[in-house]
Design an enzyme around this catalytic site. Structure first.
Site, short mmCIF file in Angstrom:
data_model
loop_
_atom_site.label_atom_id
_atom_site.label_comp_id
_atom_site.label_asym_id
_atom_site.label_seq_id
_atom_site.Cartn_x
_atom_site.Cartn_y
_atom_site.Cartn_z
N GLU A 1 -1.87 11.95 38.49
CA GLU A 1 -1.72 10.49 38.53
C GLU A 1 -0.53 10.07 37.68
O GLU A 1 -0.49 10.31 36.47
CB GLU A 1 -3.00 9.82 38.01
CG GLU A 1 -2.99 8.31 38.17
CD GLU A 1 -4.30 7.65 37.77
OE1 GLU A 1 -5.37 8.27 37.93
OE2 GLU A 1 -4.25 6.52 37.27
N LYS B 1 -13.40 5.98 33.34
CA LYS B 1 -12.45 6.75 34.16
C LYS B 1 -11.09 6.80 33.45
O LYS B 1 -10.41 7.84 33.43
CB LYS B 1 -12.32 6.10 35.54
CG LYS B 1 -11.59 6.94 36.56
CD LYS B 1 -10.10 6.71 36.58
CE LYS B 1 -9.41 7.50 37.67
NZ LYS B 1 -7.95 7.41 37.62
N ASP C 1 -13.93 23.57 31.87
CA ASP C 1 -14.67 23.11 33.06
C ASP C 1 -14.83 21.59 33.01
O ASP C 1 -15.68 21.06 32.30
CB ASP C 1 -16.03 23.83 33.05
CG ASP C 1 -16.92 23.46 34.22
OD1 ASP C 1 -16.64 22.44 34.89
OD2 ASP C 1 -17.91 24.18 34.46
C1 MEV Z 1 -6.63 4.06 36.37
O1 MEV Z 1 -6.47 5.44 36.58
C2 MEV Z 1 -7.47 3.84 35.12
C3 MEV Z 1 -7.79 2.38 34.81
O2 MEV Z 1 -8.39 1.77 35.93
C4 MEV Z 1 -8.70 2.39 33.62
C5 MEV Z 1 -9.25 1.02 33.26
O3 MEV Z 1 -9.39 0.16 34.16
O4 MEV Z 1 -9.59 0.85 32.07
C6 MEV Z 1 -6.52 1.60 34.54
#
Ligand code: MEV
Length: 435
Positions: A81, A271, A287
């Protein structure tokens, strides 16, 4: 559907022919698969998995300037990413100038279970727990010997019924696996203890248990790391873009509080944490599925899935941001040293212990979480993301090295979309007489 039998026994060429016949893909498939095979080390990569036909390349990047418990690290990150490594590097450099990342390792306990059905006298069984523990530890002494030499081993065990299911019991076993993640060690010990467990019941004239399974638990709430950053609110200026540092700090804290209370936001917020953590976990050959499973279970420990990080503002002066999560990872065993590139990552990190690596991964999580939330409550993330995404679009459109800087310059203050970039490139090529 026709099931193919014995696929794994086919040669690589035969497997590829099968894919071609089943998908309609043509000879270009051979070309692509061949292109990504390693000229010298393919046999090693083949052995990491099964039915391997080529390798899947991901970028191996580094984020410098991580100051963690007073030590400087260049952090290897494997991620596809765009903007994650850049965001980590920027946050690392910012926090290095503001005291760095402070790590506390709460414990490194790993857990495994033997699950069994049993209908006997519970209090009699529970009264024999210590004897059972000695018996089972002795039964796996061969396996635990070298782990004990490295400071690990079995650290405790307890019998417990599972109240939700009638006659279902667990032997809850605690392990210390030193610098290894220890999955194989734990599973081997547990499986080896199955027969001795049955023998023990037999020897004590207890009802016979029916052993269902023996397996480690990926939920490791006692293998916890906390990473914290702290500064005076007025130091946050480089991130406050158009806001006062106090407004920024307040908006940042509110965003974290929302993630603490709303599952939709919590999942996305976490995430963002895993953008950093997974990148380090993958780079070091650990892992990531195990790490994610543990942390998401931990995020739900109150009964609601919540943010893994917390923000506190005190006296309108201090900003504190922290992340606590389980990270059962290692720096020896598994792929860590076997995969030439994860071995390199471990060396770039100066051969850390498992505890050091827990801190490094947590710091990457804090860096990316901090960057993402800071962008969200100020400019939004798309500006930065799309700038880096422009590179992907340009590569997809096969822009040349001469064209790329022209388009990068043109789109520096414009909204980026695939169509806008494609249109501009096509107009440029027409102008240059290339189309
Ligand atoms: C994108 O990879 C991650 C975000 O969506 C995390 C967040 O919203 O805090 C930008």
């Amino acid at each position: 559907m026709t099931i193919i039998k014995g696929f794994s026994k086919l040669s690589r060429e035969e497997k590829i022919e099968y894919i071609k016949a089943s998908t309609g893909l043509n000879n270009e498939l051979n070309q692509t698969l061949k292109q990504y095979r390693h000229p010298e080390k393919q046999a090693l990569f083949d052995d990491f998995s099964e039915n391997t036909i080529t390798n899947y390349l991901l970028p191996f990047g580094v984020a410098p300037n991580f100051l963690i418990n007073g030590r400087k690290y260049i952090v290897p990150m494997v991620i596809e990413e765009s903007s994650v490594v850049a965001a980590a590097a920027r946050a690392a450099s910012f926090w290095a100038q503001n005291g760095g990342f402070k790590i506390t390792i709460n414990d490194t306990e790993k857990i495994g279970h033997i699950w069994f059905t049993w209908k006997g006298n519970a209090s009699l069984l529970l009264s024999l727990q210590n004897q059972l523990s000695d018996h089972l530890k002795a039964s796996v002494a061969q396996l635990t010997h070298s782990m004990e030499q490295r400071g690990g081993g079995i650290t405790g065990m307890e019998l417990m019924p599972l109240p939700e299911l009638e006659n279902i019991w667990q032997l809850h076993v605690k392990f210390n696996t030193a610098d290894s993640m220890g999955a194989n060690f734990i599973n081997s010990c547990l499986e080896e203890m199955k027969n001795p467990l049955v023998d023990f019941f037999n020897h004590h004239n207890l009802e016979m248990p029916d052993i269902l399974m023996a397996i480690l638990s990926n939920y490791t709430p006692n293998c916890l790391v906390t990473c914290q950053v702290e500064c005076r609110i007025n130091q946050l200026k480089p991130y406050s873009v158009g806001l006062s540092p106090s407004e920024f700090a307040y908006r940042f804290k509110t965003a974290v509080d929302i993630a603490h209370n709303n599952v939709h936001r919590a999942a996305t917020h976490n995430k963002g944490i895993f953008n950093g953590i997974d990148a380090v976990i993958i780079a070091t050959g650990n892992d990531f599925r195990a790490v994610e499973a543990a942390a998401h279970a931990f995020a739900s420990r109150s009964g609601q899935y919540r943010s893994l990080s917390d923000c506190h503002l005190s006296d309108d002066v201090f900003f504190r941001f922290s992340l606590t999560l389980p990270l059962a990872i290692g720096t020896v065993g598994g792929l860590t040293k076997l995969h030439p590139v994860s071995n390199l990552a471990i060396q770039i990190l100066n051969n850390p212990s498992a505890k050091d690596l827990m801190g490094i991964a947590a710091a990457a999580g804090v860096a990316n979480n901090f960057s993402a939330v800071a962008s969200l409550v100020t400019t939004g993330i798309q500006k930065g993301h799309m700038k880096l995404h422009l590179t992907n679009i340009l590569n997809t459109l096969e822009a040349s090295d001469l064209e790329k800087p022209i388009l990068q310059d043109y789109f520096k203050d414009k909204t980026i979309s695939y169509k806008a970039v494609a249109d501009y490139l096509s107009a440029l090529r027409k102008k240059e007489g290339l189309q």
